[in-house]
Design a protein around this motif. Structure first.
Motif, PDB file in Angstrom:
ATOM      1  N   LEU A  85       0.843  -1.193   0.000  1.00  0.00           N
ATOM      2  CA  LEU A  85       0.000   0.000   0.000  1.00  0.00           C
ATOM      3  C   LEU A  85       0.880   1.246   0.000  1.00  0.00           C
ATOM      4  O   LEU A  85       1.922   1.292   0.655  1.00  0.00           O
ATOM      5  CB  LEU A  85      -0.920  -0.007   1.224  1.00  0.00           C
ATOM      6  N   GLN A  86       0.436   2.259  -0.723  1.00  0.00           N
ATOM      7  CA  GLN A  86       1.190   3.501  -0.857  1.00  0.00           C
ATOM      8  C   GLN A  86       0.236   4.686  -0.821  1.00  0.00           C
ATOM      9  O   GLN A  86      -0.987   4.516  -0.782  1.00  0.00           O
ATOM     10  CB  GLN A  86       1.969   3.508  -2.184  1.00  0.00           C
ATOM     11  N   HIS A  87       0.811   5.875  -0.849  1.00  0.00           N
ATOM     12  CA  HIS A  87       0.027   7.095  -1.017  1.00  0.00           C
ATOM     13  C   HIS A  87       0.018   7.445  -2.501  1.00  0.00           C
ATOM     14  O   HIS A  87       1.065   7.691  -3.098  1.00  0.00           O
ATOM     15  CB  HIS A  87       0.626   8.240  -0.195  1.00  0.00           C
ATOM     16  N   LYS A  88      -1.186   7.421  -3.098  1.00  0.00           N
ATOM     17  CA  LYS A  88      -1.285   7.593  -4.546  1.00  0.00           C
ATOM     18  C   LYS A  88      -2.194   8.762  -4.907  1.00  0.00           C
ATOM     19  O   LYS A  88      -3.223   8.995  -4.268  1.00  0.00           O
ATOM     20  CB  LYS A  88      -1.847   6.322  -5.190  1.00  0.00           C
ATOM     21  N   GLN A  89      -1.766   9.481  -5.932  1.00  0.00           N
ATOM     22  CA  GLN A  89      -2.624  10.470  -6.586  1.00  0.00           C
ATOM     23  C   GLN A  89      -2.901   9.959  -7.988  1.00  0.00           C
ATOM     24  O   GLN A  89      -1.967   9.708  -8.752  1.00  0.00           O
ATOM     25  CB  GLN A  89      -1.952  11.838  -6.632  1.00  0.00           C
ATOM     26  N   VAL A  90      -4.182   9.799  -8.326  1.00  0.00           N
ATOM     27  CA  VAL A  90      -4.568   9.090  -9.542  1.00  0.00           C
ATOM     28  C   VAL A  90      -5.175  10.055 -10.560  1.00  0.00           C
ATOM     29  O   VAL A  90      -6.014  10.896 -10.215  1.00  0.00           O
ATOM     30  CB  VAL A  90      -5.591   7.981  -9.214  1.00  0.00           C
ATOM     31  N   ALA A  91      -4.760   9.932 -11.800  1.00  0.00           N
ATOM     32  CA  ALA A  91      -5.329  10.717 -12.900  1.00  0.00           C
ATOM     33  C   ALA A  91      -6.655  10.088 -13.301  1.00  0.00           C
ATOM     34  O   ALA A  91      -6.753   9.365 -14.297  1.00  0.00           O
ATOM     35  CB  ALA A  91      -4.359  10.763 -14.077  1.00  0.00           C
ATOM     36  N   SER A  92      -7.687  10.361 -12.509  1.00  0.00           N
ATOM     37  CA  SER A  92      -8.953   9.632 -12.641  1.00  0.00           C
ATOM     38  C   SER A  92     -10.005  10.366 -13.457  1.00  0.00           C
ATOM     39  O   SER A  92     -11.088   9.822 -13.705  1.00  0.00           O
ATOM     40  CB  SER A  92      -9.520   9.344 -11.251  1.00  0.00           C
ATOM     41  N   PHE A  93      -9.718  11.592 -13.903  1.00  0.00           N
ATOM     42  CA  PHE A  93     -10.741  12.383 -14.592  1.00  0.00           C
ATOM     43  C   PHE A  93     -10.739  12.135 -16.097  1.00  0.00           C
ATOM     44  O   PHE A  93      -9.686  12.050 -16.727  1.00  0.00           O
ATOM     45  CB  PHE A  93     -10.535  13.872 -14.321  1.00  0.00           C
ATOM     46  N   ASN A  94     -11.955  12.057 -16.649  1.00  0.00           N
ATOM     47  CA  ASN A  94     -12.149  11.868 -18.084  1.00  0.00           C
ATOM     48  C   ASN A  94     -13.323  12.716 -18.546  1.00  0.00           C
ATOM     49  O   ASN A  94     -14.279  12.952 -17.792  1.00  0.00           O
ATOM     50  CB  ASN A  94     -12.464  10.400 -18.410  1.00  0.00           C
ATOM     51  N   ASN A  95     -13.252  13.146 -19.796  1.00  0.00           N
ATOM     52  CA  ASN A  95     -14.368  13.888 -20.383  1.00  0.00           C
ATOM     53  C   ASN A  95     -15.519  12.921 -20.679  1.00  0.00           C
ATOM     54  O   ASN A  95     -15.288  11.792 -21.119  1.00  0.00           O
ATOM     55  CB  ASN A  95     -13.896  14.573 -21.666  1.00  0.00           C
ATOM     56  N   ARG A  96     -16.724  13.360 -20.432  1.00  0.00           N
ATOM     57  CA  ARG A  96     -17.901  12.526 -20.708  1.00  0.00           C
ATOM     58  C   ARG A  96     -18.090  12.381 -22.212  1.00  0.00           C
ATOM     59  O   ARG A  96     -18.169  13.370 -22.946  1.00  0.00           O
ATOM     60  CB  ARG A  96     -19.144  13.166 -20.080  1.00  0.00           C
ATOM     61  N   THR A  97     -18.139  11.142 -22.681  1.00  0.00           N
ATOM     62  CA  THR A  97     -18.324  10.870 -24.108  1.00  0.00           C
ATOM     63  C   THR A  97     -19.414   9.822 -24.290  1.00  0.00           C
ATOM     64  O   THR A  97     -19.822   9.154 -23.329  1.00  0.00           O
ATOM     65  CB  THR A  97     -17.020  10.344 -24.744  1.00  0.00           C
ATOM     66  N   ASP A  98     -19.868   9.658 -25.529  1.00  0.00           N
ATOM     67  CA  ASP A  98     -20.897   8.662 -25.820  1.00  0.00           C
ATOM     68  C   ASP A  98     -20.417   7.255 -25.479  1.00  0.00           C
ATOM     69  O   ASP A  98     -21.213   6.406 -25.037  1.00  0.00           O
ATOM     70  CB  ASP A  98     -21.291   8.721 -27.305  1.00  0.00           C
ATOM     71  N   ASP A  99     -19.133   6.973 -25.685  1.00  0.00           N
ATOM     72  CA  ASP A  99     -18.596   5.644 -25.392  1.00  0.00           C
ATOM     73  C   ASP A  99     -18.711   5.308 -23.909  1.00  0.00           C
ATOM     74  O   ASP A  99     -18.849   4.135 -23.543  1.00  0.00           O
ATOM     75  CB  ASP A  99     -17.125   5.562 -25.820  1.00  0.00           C
ATOM     76  N   TYR A 100     -18.637   6.326 -23.057  1.00  0.00           N
ATOM     77  CA  TYR A 100     -18.684   6.096 -21.620  1.00  0.00           C
ATOM     78  C   TYR A 100     -20.107   6.164 -21.053  1.00  0.00           C
ATOM     79  O   TYR A 100     -20.318   5.895 -19.863  1.00  0.00           O
ATOM     80  CB  TYR A 100     -17.831   7.140 -20.887  1.00  0.00           C
ATOM     81  N   GLU A 101     -21.066   6.529 -21.892  1.00  0.00           N
ATOM     82  CA  GLU A 101     -22.415   6.789 -21.389  1.00  0.00           C
ATOM     83  C   GLU A 101     -23.054   5.579 -20.694  1.00  0.00           C
ATOM     84  O   GLU A 101     -23.671   5.733 -19.634  1.00  0.00           O
ATOM     85  CB  GLU A 101     -23.311   7.297 -22.516  1.00  0.00           C
TER      86      GLU A 101
END
Length: 322
Positions: A264-280
């Motif tokens: 286990l570690q301390h993590k900062q995650v690039a978790s943001f994504n633009n909303r698109t039809d593929d993700y709907e």
């Protein structure tokens, strides 16, 4: 766990429960509803149950301050979404808090990504410079300040976009509505509204509709929320961080199975994504709190040919399961 906004934390916990079922983790979630007294009571209650690990959300450093005043009985502590800053983490560890890891989203990246997506949307219909009204979450929380810093990063890189005005909307649709009305009545040259979350963005659009200015202004927020009012549609919504609790459980699971290989570690995650039809389809499942069709074990690093925990891979696996 602290419930800062009911819908948001409902979605976080729903994703965590779906992951915990697949990972055979016994998960109990408590909500404090931003009540700091109740928050402390729930921490004490959780510690008395002697869990194998306690996941905490440190909003405005309330929890980290409280941990200094109690005996945690050496229960392993893991911070999710909001954690103490580096100096405070070090201080807590020095004072015998058994902090084993954390996972937070890269909110600065989220703020910049929102500004970039707004600019691209603006340029689709106009060659004029983008003049932004920024409606911030608050003045102090790490998420709010980091998202605002991301906006600054973008503005410093793109002179075609400028900050016309800014104010705090306290994560509120109603407050955003009132403040957007005031700004737009006095500054009709504003053509973009950057909002720290989707609720603020919904309030901004409601105000634009009231003033009959909606078609002249692009509006975006963060969260991938679905508005109750069908007349409100965001031009941009950035999201994915609602899945961070499930991601954290995968890290915890992997560490329990192979601690030397996946500590286990301390993590900062690039978790943001633009909303698109593929993700709907995935977003709809997130917003309904129903991710049971996703097999989260596929994303465990202990599995041969495991999948990286990304929105793209989650959306693909959900599609395959339908």
């Amino acid at each position: 766990m602290n419930n800062s906004t009911g819908d948001f934390w409902y979605k976080v916990s729903a994703a965590m429960h779906a992951a915990s079922d697949d990972l055979d983790i016994n998960l109990t979630v408590y909500y404090a509803n931003r009540n700091h007294i109740l928050m402390k009571e729930l921490i004490s209650k959780a510690l008395k149950a002697k869990p194998d690990l306690l996941i905490l959300v440190d909003e405005k450093q309330v929890i980290s301050n409280y941990l200094l005043s109690i005996n945690t009985d050496n229960v392993p502590l893991y911070f999710l979404l909001n954690r103490p800053n580096a100096s405070r983490l070090h201080y807590l560890i020095q004072h015998n808090a058994n902090i084993v890891g954390s996972m937070v989203p890269d909110n600065r990246m989220g703020g910049r990504l929102l500004a970039e997506a707004l600019f691209n949307k603006h340029r689709n219909s106009s060659n004029t410079n983008m003049k932004i009204l920024a409606l911030l979450g608050d003045y102090t929380t790490p998420a709010a300040t980091a998202r605002r810093a991301g906006l600054t990063d973008y503005l410093n890189s793109y002179p075609e976009a400028s900050l016309f005005a800014e104010d705090v909307a306290n994560w509120s649709l109603e407050e955003s509505y009132t403040k957007t009305l005031a700004f737009l009545q006095n500054a009709p040259e504003i053509n973009a509204i950057w909002c720290a979350n989707d609720a603020i963005a919904f309030g901004a659009i409601k105000a634009l509709n009231t003033l009959n200015l909606r078609k002249h202004v692009v509006v975006g927020g963060i969260n991938w929320d679905t508005p109750e009012n069908k007349d409100i549609t965001l031009d941009v919504s950035i999201g994915g961080h609602v899945l961070l609790g499930a991601h954290a459980l995968l890290n915890i699971y992997d560490a329990s199975k192979k601690p030397e290989q996946f500590p286990l570690q301390h993590k900062q995650v690039a978790s943001f994504n633009n909303r698109t039809d593929d993700y709907e389809p995935l977003i709809n499942k997130i917003n309904s709190g129903d991710l049971k069709m996703v097999d989260f074990l596929l994303f465990s690093q202990t599995q041969e040919n495991h999948l990286d925990f990304t929105v793209e891979n989650l959306a693909h696996e959900l599609k395959n399961s339908l």
